[in-house]
Design a protein around this motif. Structure first.
Motif, short mmCIF file in Angstrom:
data_model
loop_
_atom_site.label_atom_id
_atom_site.label_comp_id
_atom_site.label_asym_id
_atom_site.label_seq_id
_atom_site.Cartn_x
_atom_site.Cartn_y
_atom_site.Cartn_z
N UNK A 117 0.81 -1.21 0.00
CA UNK A 117 0.00 0.00 0.00
C UNK A 117 0.85 1.26 0.00
N UNK A 118 1.98 1.22 0.68
CA UNK A 118 2.88 2.37 0.69
C UNK A 118 3.44 2.62 -0.71
N UNK A 119 3.85 1.55 -1.38
CA UNK A 119 4.35 1.71 -2.75
C UNK A 119 3.26 2.27 -3.65
N UNK A 122 1.51 7.22 4.26
CA UNK A 122 1.28 5.95 4.93
C UNK A 122 -0.16 5.85 5.43
N UNK A 123 -0.69 6.96 5.92
CA UNK A 123 -2.10 6.95 6.32
C UNK A 123 -3.00 6.68 5.12
N UNK A 169 8.50 2.23 7.92
CA UNK A 169 9.86 1.77 7.62
C UNK A 169 10.05 1.59 6.12
N UNK A 170 9.02 1.10 5.43
CA UNK A 170 9.11 0.94 3.98
C UNK A 170 9.12 2.31 3.30
N UNK A 171 8.27 3.22 3.78
CA UNK A 171 8.22 4.55 3.17
C UNK A 171 9.54 5.29 3.33
#
Length: 387
Positions: free
Chosen positions: A99-101, A159-160, A137-139
């Motif tokens: 979802x972040x990607x 991220x939200x 952490x991914x973002x």
């Protein structure tokens, strides 16, 4: 699992060293519950429990994800094509990093793929933001690797959006902002409307106190219906009162606002909690800045009563923690997080920690509940690059 083990795991999975290793913490919320999606005030701090990610870039439009925490057949590398990422199509743990990607790409950022290996010590389902830690952490890793130039608050917003739209969980902005922006030894006073922040010193050990987290091990899922019902109810209350958000109802005008709601019991309860909870956050900030740390105990107790009776998101296990801790000498206690399970926090004198912990464990045993997990919450650093 530490940074070295995560790096080594990446090498074993993907056959080459990662370009870097990052971490992002879970959080516990000192005060300010369900106020974040009402444009209100919150006061979280980061935990020492973190999600760690080893990451490298790809240029072929492929995202490969692996978690060291997933066992069995489901624990293999998951390969996704970026062009196929779609909201609410994934109901597994991979929805959070994917979802972040998706959110980054949807916002116009040139992310062309990645290999990711993750591990987390943030307890899942305990109300301590394990999902936000994975997202942040991914973002942060992708922001660094692809040189996107995004500020921490911008990463939190993305991220939200990943959690709201891609995962389908209607959470506010607090969790992601706490993970991205908290500082060691401080609690974060955050205005969720404009994301203005103030770091408030919060060193309990220096004052002879401790803050315990009691994980009831009762699991919750924000994407289940009750959280969404509370959010919709708050939005309805704001509409009935003619304001953009319940943040806009002054505490000094609460009684008049409740009178306007008449016999709409649900709206009265929800509005009363949010408006009084915003006031409690400001009260805690003032007390901490005045050096009156022990005086925040009654404010925490009042917050729990409001969450239990007005917002109605507590449960017998959470109430048992609070009641037992207070009966055993705690300065204050309340449930924390989204509710319907998860964790409670207990503010106590350092000398009373063992007595309180034993009393809570015995109360759970005598009630036939699974043993709770109790640990000290130490205000820790936010997301950062480790190597």
């Amino acid at each position: 699992m530490g940074a070295v083990q995560v790096r080594d795991g990446f090498v074993e999975l993907y056959g080459t060293a990662p370009e870097g290793v990052w971490s992002a913490p879970g959080r516990v919320n000192l005060i300010g519950e369900h106020t974040d999606y009402n444009d209100g005030f919150v006061m979280p701090f980061a935990l020492p429990h973190t999600a760690i990610a080893a990451v490298s870039r790809r240029t072929d439009g492929v995202l490969r994800l692996h978690s060291a925490d997933i066992e069995g057949d489901a624990g293999g590398v998951v390969e996704l094509r970026l062009d196929d990422l779609a909201p609410e199509a994934d109901h597994n743990w991979t929805a959070y990093p994917a979802g972040v990607v998706w959110a980054l790409r949807e916002a116009g950022h040139a992310v062309t793929g990645a290999d990711v290996h993750l591990s987390s010590t943030v307890p899942s389902g305990a109300g301590l933001s394990s999902s936000a830690a994975l997202e942040v952490v991914v973002a942060l890793a992708l922001n660094d690797l692809f040189e996107l130039g995004l500020q921490r608050w911008q990463l939190a917003r993305l991220c939200q959006r990943a959690e709201n739209v891609y995962v389908g969980a209607p959470t506010g902005i607090m969790d992601q902002t706490a993970s991205a922006c908290c500082e060691e030894g401080h609690a974060l006073f955050l205005d969720t409307r404009d994301l203005s922040q103030k770091q408030i010193p919060f060193d309990l050990a220096a004052e002879g106190m401790r803050l315990l987290v009691v994980d009831t091990r009762v699991k919750h899922a924000h994407s289940d219906g009750e959280y969404g019902k509370r959010r919709a109810g708050c939005e309805r209350g704001a509409a009935l009162l003619g304001v953009d958000a319940l943040r806009d109802v002054p505490y000094t005008e609460l009684d008049a606002a409740l009178e306007r709601l008449g016999d709409d019991e649900e709206a009265v309860r929800l509005v009363r909690h949010i408006v009084t909870e915003d006031e409690r956050v400001e009260k805690v900030v003032a007390l901490l800045e005045a050096g009156e740390t022990r005086a925040i105990g009654p404010v925490l107790i009042a917050g729990h009563a409001s969450l239990r009776d007005d917002f109605r998101i507590s449960c017998p296990e959470l109430d048992l923690v609070v009641d037992t801790a207070l009966a055993s000498g705690a300065l204050g206690a309340r449930m924390t997080g989204g509710g319907f399970g998860g964790s409670a926090i207990v503010l106590a004198e350092a000398a009373d920690v063992d007595t309180i912990t034993k009393a809570v464990e015995e109360a759970f045993a005598s009630s036939g509940y699974a043993a709770p997990r109790v640990f000290e919450a130490v205000p820790s650093a936010g997301a950062r690059r480790l190597s």
